[in-house]
Write an enzyme that holds these catalytic residues in place. Sequence first.
Site, PDB file in Angstrom:
ATOM      1  CG  HIS A  72      -2.112  -0.817   1.100  1.00 20.16           C
ATOM      2  ND1 HIS A  72      -3.135  -0.801   2.015  1.00 20.16           N
ATOM      3  CD2 HIS A  72      -2.488  -1.698   0.137  1.00 20.16           C
ATOM      4  CE1 HIS A  72      -4.077  -1.656   1.631  1.00 20.16           C
ATOM      5  NE2 HIS A  72      -3.700  -2.204   0.499  1.00 20.16           N
ATOM      6  CE1 TYR A 200      -6.532   3.589  10.617  1.00 15.94           C
ATOM      7  CE2 TYR A 200      -5.633   3.951   8.426  1.00 15.94           C
ATOM      8  CZ  TYR A 200      -5.593   3.303   9.655  1.00 15.94           C
ATOM      9  OH  TYR A 200      -4.611   2.375   9.901  1.00 15.94           O
ATOM     10  N   PRO A 292      -5.248   0.526  18.317  1.00 13.86           N
ATOM     11  CG  PRO A 292      -6.925  -0.974  17.716  1.00 13.86           C
ATOM     12  CD  PRO A 292      -6.422  -0.173  18.860  1.00 13.86           C
ATOM     13  CE  LYS A 296       3.261   3.549  13.287  1.00 17.87           C
ATOM     14  NZ  LYS A 296       3.280   2.673  12.132  1.00 17.87           N
ATOM     15  CE1 TYR A 384      -1.777   4.102   9.147  1.00 13.36           C
ATOM     16  CE2 TYR A 384      -0.441   2.818   7.623  1.00 13.36           C
ATOM     17  CZ  TYR A 384      -1.604   2.991   8.355  1.00 13.36           C
ATOM     18  OH  TYR A 384      -2.585   2.024   8.299  1.00 13.36           O
TER      19      TYR A 384
HETATM   20  C1  LIG Z   1      -8.072  -6.157  17.382  1.00 10.17           C
HETATM   21  C2  LIG Z   1      -6.587  -5.861  17.290  1.00 10.17           C
HETATM   22  C3  LIG Z   1      -6.096  -5.305  16.114  1.00 10.17           C
HETATM   23  C4  LIG Z   1      -4.728  -5.021  16.013  1.00 10.17           C
HETATM   24  N1  LIG Z   1      -4.282  -4.461  14.832  1.00 10.17           N
HETATM   25  C5  LIG Z   1      -2.971  -4.183  14.719  1.00 10.17           C
HETATM   26  C6  LIG Z   1      -2.435  -3.667  13.482  1.00 10.17           C
HETATM   27  O1  LIG Z   1      -3.125  -3.478  12.474  1.00 10.17           O
HETATM   28  N2  LIG Z   1      -1.092  -3.414  13.434  1.00 10.17           N
HETATM   29  C7  LIG Z   1      -0.276  -3.648  14.496  1.00 10.17           C
HETATM   30  O2  LIG Z   1       0.949  -3.409  14.387  1.00 10.17           O
HETATM   31  N3  LIG Z   1      -0.752  -4.160  15.657  1.00 10.17           N
HETATM   32  C8  LIG Z   1      -2.063  -4.436  15.799  1.00 10.17           C
HETATM   33  N4  LIG Z   1      -2.524  -4.993  16.954  1.00 10.17           N
HETATM   34  C9  LIG Z   1      -1.595  -5.256  18.041  1.00 10.17           C
HETATM   35  C10 LIG Z   1      -0.824  -6.565  17.836  1.00 10.17           C
HETATM   36  O3  LIG Z   1      -1.722  -7.617  17.604  1.00 10.17           O
HETATM   37  C11 LIG Z   1       0.049  -6.832  19.070  1.00 10.17           C
HETATM   38  O4  LIG Z   1       0.837  -5.696  19.311  1.00 10.17           O
HETATM   39  C12 LIG Z   1       0.919  -8.077  18.890  1.00 10.17           C
HETATM   40  O5  LIG Z   1       0.156  -9.245  18.968  1.00 10.17           O
HETATM   41  C13 LIG Z   1       2.023  -8.128  19.966  1.00 10.17           C
HETATM   42  O6  LIG Z   1       2.732  -9.329  19.848  1.00 10.17           O
HETATM   43  P1  LIG Z   1       3.404  -9.985  21.135  1.00 10.17           P
HETATM   44  O7  LIG Z   1       4.059 -11.228  20.637  1.00 10.17           O
HETATM   45  O8  LIG Z   1       4.227  -8.968  21.829  1.00 10.17           O
HETATM   46  O9  LIG Z   1       2.215 -10.318  22.113  1.00 10.17           O
HETATM   47  P2  LIG Z   1       1.029 -11.367  21.926  1.00 10.17           P
HETATM   48  O10 LIG Z   1       0.617 -11.460  20.505  1.00 10.17           O
HETATM   49  O11 LIG Z   1       0.008 -11.016  22.939  1.00 10.17           O
HETATM   50  O12 LIG Z   1       1.696 -12.760  22.298  1.00 10.17           O
HETATM   51  C14 LIG Z   1       2.022 -13.087  23.632  1.00 10.17           C
HETATM   52  C15 LIG Z   1       2.003 -14.598  23.780  1.00 10.17           C
HETATM   53  O13 LIG Z   1       2.384 -14.940  25.108  1.00 10.17           O
HETATM   54  C16 LIG Z   1       1.538 -15.958  25.581  1.00 10.17           C
HETATM   55  N5  LIG Z   1       1.530 -15.885  27.053  1.00 10.17           N
HETATM   56  C17 LIG Z   1       0.864 -15.018  27.841  1.00 10.17           C
HETATM   57  N6  LIG Z   1       1.125 -15.269  29.145  1.00 10.17           N
HETATM   58  C18 LIG Z   1       1.976 -16.313  29.169  1.00 10.17           C
HETATM   59  C19 LIG Z   1       2.595 -17.035  30.207  1.00 10.17           C
HETATM   60  N7  LIG Z   1       2.382 -16.722  31.492  1.00 10.17           N
HETATM   61  N8  LIG Z   1       3.397 -18.046  29.902  1.00 10.17           N
HETATM   62  C20 LIG Z   1       3.637 -18.394  28.600  1.00 10.17           C
HETATM   63  N9  LIG Z   1       3.059 -17.730  27.556  1.00 10.17           N
HETATM   64  C21 LIG Z   1       2.244 -16.713  27.844  1.00 10.17           C
HETATM   65  C22 LIG Z   1       0.192 -15.679  24.942  1.00 10.17           C
HETATM   66  O14 LIG Z   1      -0.629 -16.821  24.880  1.00 10.17           O
HETATM   67  C23 LIG Z   1       0.610 -15.190  23.561  1.00 10.17           C
HETATM   68  O15 LIG Z   1       0.684 -16.239  22.624  1.00 10.17           O
HETATM   69  C24 LIG Z   1      -3.872  -5.290  17.099  1.00 10.17           C
HETATM   70  C25 LIG Z   1      -4.372  -5.863  18.275  1.00 10.17           C
HETATM   71  C26 LIG Z   1      -5.710  -6.156  18.385  1.00 10.17           C
HETATM   72  C27 LIG Z   1      -6.230  -6.772  19.668  1.00 10.17           C
END
Ligand SMILES: Cc1cc2nc3c(=O)[nH]c(=O)nc-3n(C[C@H](O)[C@H](O)[C@H](O)COP(=O)(O)OP(=O)(O)OC[C@H]3O[C@@H](n4cnc5c(N)ncnc54)[C@H](O)[C@@H]3O)c2cc1C
Length: 389
Positions: A72, A200, A292, A296, A384
């Site tokens: 995009h 948006y 969201p 980011k 962005y």
């Molecule tokens: C509806 C929605 C839309 C989004 N849209 C965007 C977007 O367009 N662009 C963007 O950049 N971001 C977006 N995000 C944010 C993005 O999804 C998160 O920032 C991203 O998932 C972060 O990744 P992470 O691996 O840090 O955490 P998570 O994806 O939360 O992964 C953490 C992992 O740790 C595991 N865990 C938790 N506790 C424990 C424990 N005690 N022991 C072992 N494992 C554990 C969980 O099960 C999980 O699998 C969105 C979020 C949501 C909810």
Amino acid sequence: MRTQVAIIGGGPSGLLLSQLLHTRGIDSVVLERKTKGYVLGRIRAGVLEQGFVTLMEEAGCADRLHAEGITHDGTLVSYGDELFRVDFKEHTGTPVVIYGQTEVTRDLYEAREKSGGKIEFNVENVVIHGADTETPYVSYAVDGEARRLDCDFVAGCDGFHGVSRQTIPLDVRREYEKVYPFGWLGILSETPPVNHELIYANSPRGFALCSMRNENLSRYYIQCSLSDKPEDWTDEAFWQELKRRIPADQAAKLVTGPSIEKSIAPLRSFVTEPMRWGRLFLCGDAAHIVPPTGAKGLNTAASDIHYLYRGLREFYESASTDGIDSYSEKALARVWKAERFSWWFSSLMHRYPDQSEFDLKMQVAELEFLRSNKAAQQAMAENYVGLPY
Ligand SMILES: Cc1cc2nc3c(=O)[nH]c(=O)nc-3n(C[C@H](O)[C@H](O)[C@H](O)COP(=O)(O)OP(=O)(O)OC[C@H]3O[C@@H](n4cnc5c(N)ncnc54)[C@H](O)[C@@H]3O)c2cc1C
């Protein structure tokens, strides 16, 4: 069991770190609380910055992303029936890539499995011990059986509700939070996106976002009340409301269909400082959350992984602690800028319960300024597509 880096959480942050470390011969074990199927079923991010794409390339996991990701060069912003485009390519020379978080996670799991990476699923009672010593370890259980993982470092990649952040003592940890008085109701539908780029929308009825995962998979969101439940919204009610919030010409061409996923996400800005305590490093949602708007969250998780991966490489390859010593400071400097952008864009696009007529005029004035001013568009485009690491 012993490893060099114990990684708590098998989401995108943990998997990306594990795979990157593997490319340099650094051993890690990932501990994930849920099953692989559960992690892959979470519908979340979809917009990737170039920095994220580069990390996936470095991890050797970008083939499918390059083949199936959609580039995009800009985005559309609407208010009422007004619609304008912010051109990322023109202002920054950089596009963003549409590729779902589920696909990123799938590619990373496949790569870890192919190279014999160790991932433990369904772990319970994870506790980090001795993070402020040189000999940390993690205790946990699988199927009721107690286990212990000795390591040099612990990467806390376990999301907002994980245990890693809580391990940092309260007198060390400082938390900053803003909770928004609304949520996003999102649906996924097997329909062609209404537009080839994201829209948006700021409307008198509240925010809306037209997004997508691929040419026949659309992701739409509408701002909703925090007391709403997904089951309160029939598909028909959702589509009607979305049509009311986007410009009439877009609404007229919107293709609707049954939802294959429907969920509500609350909106929050959150940062914890510091992101390192002894030999424990927090990454991604474990350390910070953004609303969201502006996409980011996943991208900021990736920049943490970039800094930590480089720091750990320096430690193992040249016995230097410079990278890990500066991890928290470097990661936070970028995190706060992503927080500012997400907060700004959220504030500009949503309806707030206590908004005055003056506040509404300010939103319109700012949108009109953004529409007509190249410098304002450049600032938005730079944020962005992602600030440099
Ligand atoms: C509806 C929605 C839309 C989004 N849209 C965007 C977007 O367009 N662009 C963007 O950049 N971001 C977006 N995000 C944010 C993005 O999804 C998160 O920032 C991203 O998932 C972060 O990744 P992470 O691996 O840090 O955490 P998570 O994806 O939360 O992964 C953490 C992992 O740790 C595991 N865990 C938790 N506790 C424990 C424990 N005690 N022991 C072992 N494992 C554990 C969980 O099960 C999980 O699998 C969105 C979020 C949501 C909810």
